[in-house]
Design an enzyme around this catalytic site. Structure first.
Site, PDB file in Angstrom:
ATOM      1  N   HIS A 120       1.172  -0.798  -0.113  1.00 40.16           N
ATOM      2  CA  HIS A 120      -0.308   0.337   0.093  1.00 40.16           C
ATOM      3  C   HIS A 120       0.740   1.326  -0.390  1.00 40.16           C
ATOM      4  CE1 HIS A 120      -4.118   1.430   1.936  1.00 40.16           C
ATOM      5  NE2 HIS A 120      -3.398   2.051   0.860  1.00 40.16           N
ATOM      6  N   LEU A 121       1.198   1.979  -1.444  1.00 37.70           N
ATOM      7  CA  LEU A 121       2.537   3.398  -1.656  1.00 37.70           C
ATOM      8  C   LEU A 121       1.401   4.140  -0.141  1.00 37.70           C
ATOM      9  CD1 LEU A 121       4.011   5.170  -3.816  1.00 37.70           C
ATOM     10  CD2 LEU A 121       1.454   5.183  -3.975  1.00 37.70           C
ATOM     11  N   HIS A 122       2.981   5.355  -0.072  1.00 43.73           N
ATOM     12  CA  HIS A 122       2.266   5.942   1.097  1.00 43.73           C
ATOM     13  C   HIS A 122       3.656   6.856   0.722  1.00 43.73           C
ATOM     14  CE1 HIS A 122       4.265   2.714   3.393  1.00 43.73           C
ATOM     15  NE2 HIS A 122       5.036   3.591   4.515  1.00 43.73           N
ATOM     16  N   ILE A 123       3.204   8.534   1.045  1.00 47.88           N
ATOM     17  CA  ILE A 123       4.647   9.192   1.097  1.00 47.88           C
ATOM     18  C   ILE A 123       4.702   9.596   2.879  1.00 47.88           C
ATOM     19  CG2 ILE A 123       4.116  11.437   0.780  1.00 47.88           C
ATOM     20  CD1 ILE A 123       3.228  11.430  -1.841  1.00 47.88           C
TER      21      ILE A 123
END
Length: 171
Positions: A120-123
């Site tokens: 799950h992509l996150h910044i």
């Protein structure tokens, strides 16, 4: 090369992780209505921001799309734009509330790149202060977070609320 230690993160490293086929922790938080318990500070149309439970520094936020995807290619143009706009808003609010001297902002794509929740992509948005690397983490292997997550989350939620009210008045 010096080795830096972040011993408070061992809880996360050793904690059980869901199987890859299950929804990610971020998807579970996205569908939860308990923002206080999850330390969610703001929700937007396609993404939300949450305090990192195992922060590198005080105020460490994660900006997360609601839809689970492992990389940028999995986002629509709208989701990508919303993700960056929310990142900018988070930097603005952190600047007002915590007054950092700078930020580290980044994305780790894939396990080998350091992604703890690779599915799950996150910044990451990590506030930084002049001298925030002092003897405590370097010599004592201890991070000093000046404020409890729940208290900081409440302050940030209030600041996002004030920001939203200001925008409504301007329109």
């Amino acid at each position: 090369m010096e080795t830096l230690h972040a011993p408070w993160r061992i809880q996360y490293i050793l904690s059980p992780k869901p199987a890859a086929s299950e929804s990610s922790l971020f998807t579970q938080v996205a569908h939860s209505s308990d923002d206080e318990a999850n330390h969610v500070v703001v929700r937007d149309r396609t993404c939300y921001a949450v305090l990192n439970t195992y922060p590198y520094n005080g105020g460490h936020l994660l900006v997360v799309p609601y839809r689970q995807t492992p990389d940028l290619a999995g986002l629509t143009d709208e989701e990508l734009c919303d993700l960056m706009k929310l990142t900018r808003r988070c930097v603005d609010v952190l600047t007002k509330v915590m007054k950092p001297d700078g930020f580290n902002i980044g994305i780790n794509v894939g396990k080998v790149a350091g992604a703890g929740i690779a599915e799950h992509l996150h910044i990451h948005i990590v506030p930084r202060w002049q001298g925030d690397t002092n003897f405590m983490p370097v010599i004592a292997n201890t991070a000093v977070l000046p404020e409890a997550l729940g208290e900081l989350a409440a302050k940030l939620r209030a600041a996002f609320g004030r920001e939203h009210n200001s925008e409504s008045i301007r329109k």
